[in-house]
Design an enzyme around this catalytic site. Structure first.
Site, PDB file in Angstrom:
ATOM      1  N   GLY A  72       0.825  -1.092  -0.026  1.00 15.75           N
ATOM      2  CA  GLY A  72       0.066   0.104  -0.086  1.00 15.75           C
ATOM      3  C   GLY A  72       1.169   1.363   0.051  1.00 15.75           C
ATOM      4  O   GLY A  72       1.672   1.360  -0.582  1.00 15.75           O
ATOM      5  N   THR A  84      -1.160  -2.503   8.729  1.00 15.24           N
ATOM      6  CA  THR A  84      -2.396  -2.761   8.115  1.00 15.24           C
ATOM      7  C   THR A  84      -1.973  -3.799   6.768  1.00 15.24           C
ATOM      8  O   THR A  84      -0.848  -3.435   6.157  1.00 15.24           O
ATOM      9  CB  THR A  84      -3.125  -1.790   7.906  1.00 15.24           C
ATOM     10  OG1 THR A  84      -2.469  -0.617   7.013  1.00 15.24           O
ATOM     11  CG2 THR A  84      -3.524  -1.042   9.228  1.00 15.24           C
ATOM     12  N   GLU A 137      -8.415  -1.420   4.126  1.00  9.53           N
ATOM     13  CA  GLU A 137      -7.161  -1.946   5.090  1.00  9.53           C
ATOM     14  C   GLU A 137      -7.100  -2.612   6.320  1.00  9.53           C
ATOM     15  O   GLU A 137      -7.556  -1.891   7.377  1.00  9.53           O
ATOM     16  CB  GLU A 137      -6.243  -0.613   5.146  1.00  9.53           C
ATOM     17  CG  GLU A 137      -6.008   0.417   3.900  1.00  9.53           C
ATOM     18  CD  GLU A 137      -5.264   1.540   4.186  1.00  9.53           C
ATOM     19  OE1 GLU A 137      -4.116   1.392   4.810  1.00  9.53           O
ATOM     20  OE2 GLU A 137      -5.886   2.628   4.176  1.00  9.53           O
ATOM     21  N   ILE A 140      -4.925  -6.955  11.172  1.00 17.32           N
ATOM     22  CA  ILE A 140      -5.103  -8.488  11.668  1.00 17.32           C
ATOM     23  C   ILE A 140      -4.466  -8.336  12.910  1.00 17.32           C
ATOM     24  O   ILE A 140      -3.197  -7.935  13.095  1.00 17.32           O
ATOM     25  CB  ILE A 140      -4.813  -9.324  10.831  1.00 17.32           C
ATOM     26  CG1 ILE A 140      -5.178  -9.347   9.429  1.00 17.32           C
ATOM     27  CG2 ILE A 140      -4.832 -11.028  11.493  1.00 17.32           C
ATOM     28  CD1 ILE A 140      -4.523 -10.428   8.540  1.00 17.32           C
ATOM     29  N   ARG A 162     -17.817   2.349  13.317  1.00 14.87           N
ATOM     30  CA  ARG A 162     -18.117   3.740  13.434  1.00 14.87           C
ATOM     31  C   ARG A 162     -18.018   4.131  11.698  1.00 14.87           C
ATOM     32  O   ARG A 162     -17.371   3.508  10.972  1.00 14.87           O
ATOM     33  CB  ARG A 162     -17.238   4.560  14.285  1.00 14.87           C
ATOM     34  CG  ARG A 162     -15.834   4.476  13.998  1.00 14.87           C
ATOM     35  CD  ARG A 162     -14.731   5.202  14.649  1.00 14.87           C
ATOM     36  NE  ARG A 162     -13.192   5.211  14.497  1.00 14.87           N
ATOM     37  CZ  ARG A 162     -12.888   5.823  13.486  1.00 14.87           C
ATOM     38  NH1 ARG A 162     -13.183   6.553  12.756  1.00 14.87           N
ATOM     39  NH2 ARG A 162     -11.467   5.519  13.308  1.00 14.87           N
ATOM     40  N   PHE A 167      -8.860  13.642  11.524  1.00 16.86           N
ATOM     41  CA  PHE A 167      -8.399  13.824  12.971  1.00 16.86           C
ATOM     42  C   PHE A 167      -7.452  15.126  12.886  1.00 16.86           C
ATOM     43  O   PHE A 167      -6.877  15.486  11.697  1.00 16.86           O
ATOM     44  CB  PHE A 167      -7.660  12.522  13.303  1.00 16.86           C
ATOM     45  CG  PHE A 167      -8.267  11.700  13.648  1.00 16.86           C
ATOM     46  CD1 PHE A 167      -8.852  11.197  14.892  1.00 16.86           C
ATOM     47  CD2 PHE A 167      -8.687  10.639  12.545  1.00 16.86           C
ATOM     48  CE1 PHE A 167      -9.999  10.346  15.085  1.00 16.86           C
ATOM     49  CE2 PHE A 167      -9.699   9.474  12.745  1.00 16.86           C
ATOM     50  CZ  PHE A 167     -10.241   9.369  14.158  1.00 16.86           C
TER      51      PHE A 167
END
Length: 215
Positions: A72, A84, A137, A140, A162, A167
């Site tokens: 990613g 992730t 993403e 685990i 959510r 942020f």
């Protein structure tokens, strides 16, 4: 009258203006939400939903997603300290094009392993980084000895935690991700969501065929 808007087309969200401001008693548009999953009735003095599992909305039906782990943006481990996994774009286009953006929880397995682990996953554009493409993403919640790029990842998504949010700082984002993980762990320990850990979809093809032969 207070109005909560849930646009059917995501791109039209900015067409609506919050008219009530800080006046909680004023009439007009008071919230624009990405989906009804994000609606919190208690904000308006209404009784809260009674079917929550440790604060998480259970999904029925669950979302099942299988794809390849790809590299990613490189932010998870480096900037966030949170490793992730990224699911390949083709899988997302086929399986998650209509999925509501937000934070979810569920179960995951990787490669040829039959082990199943709890996971928390972000689906969307990640407002803090202003992503241009929709991503999935999963984090685990297990310590792996090595990376698993190129391996098959199998996900059973069974709870909505959510909506996506922006942020004010990186530290605030990191804190919230860890909070999401704690909420997810608690919800997945509940029998209502824990049952999905046994879904045969999470097993690699070889193990599934062996189990079928045994039957």
């Amino acid at each position: 009258m207070k109005i909560v808007v849930v646009p059917s087309i995501v791109e039209t969200t900015e067409d609506y203006t919050i008219t009530t401001g800080a006046d909680t008693n004023a009439a007009g548009v008071c919230q624009v939400l990405p989906s009804l999953l994000a609606f919190q009735p208690q904000v308006f003095g209404l009784p809260p939903f009674k079917d929550l599992v440790e604060g998480v909305i259970p999904l029925e039906p669950v979302i099942k997603l299988k794809g390849t782990v790809v590299k990613g943006f490189g932010r998870g481990s480096k900037e966030l300290g949170i490793p992730t996994a990224n699911v390949d774009a083709d899988t997302l286009r086929q399986s998650m094009a209509e999925a509501v953006t937000g934070i979810y929880c569920g179960w995951a397995s990787v490669g040829d392993s039959t082990e199943v682990h709890k996971m928390v996953m972000s689906i969307g554009w990640n407002p803090f980084y202003s992503n241009k493409e929709k991503t999935a993403e999963p984090w685990i919640l297990h310590d792996f000895e090595k990376s698993f790029y190129g391996k098959e990842i199998r996900l059973v998504v069974c709870g909505y935690v959510r909506p996506e949010a922006n942020f004010s700082s990186l530290d605030a984002l990191i804190a919230r991700i860890h909070q999401d993980a704690d909420v997810s762990k608690a919800a997945l320990a509940n029998p209502q969501l824990q049952q999905y850990a046994g879904d045969s979809f999470l097993q690699p093809a070889q193990a599934s065929s062996t189990a079928n032969d045994a039957e």
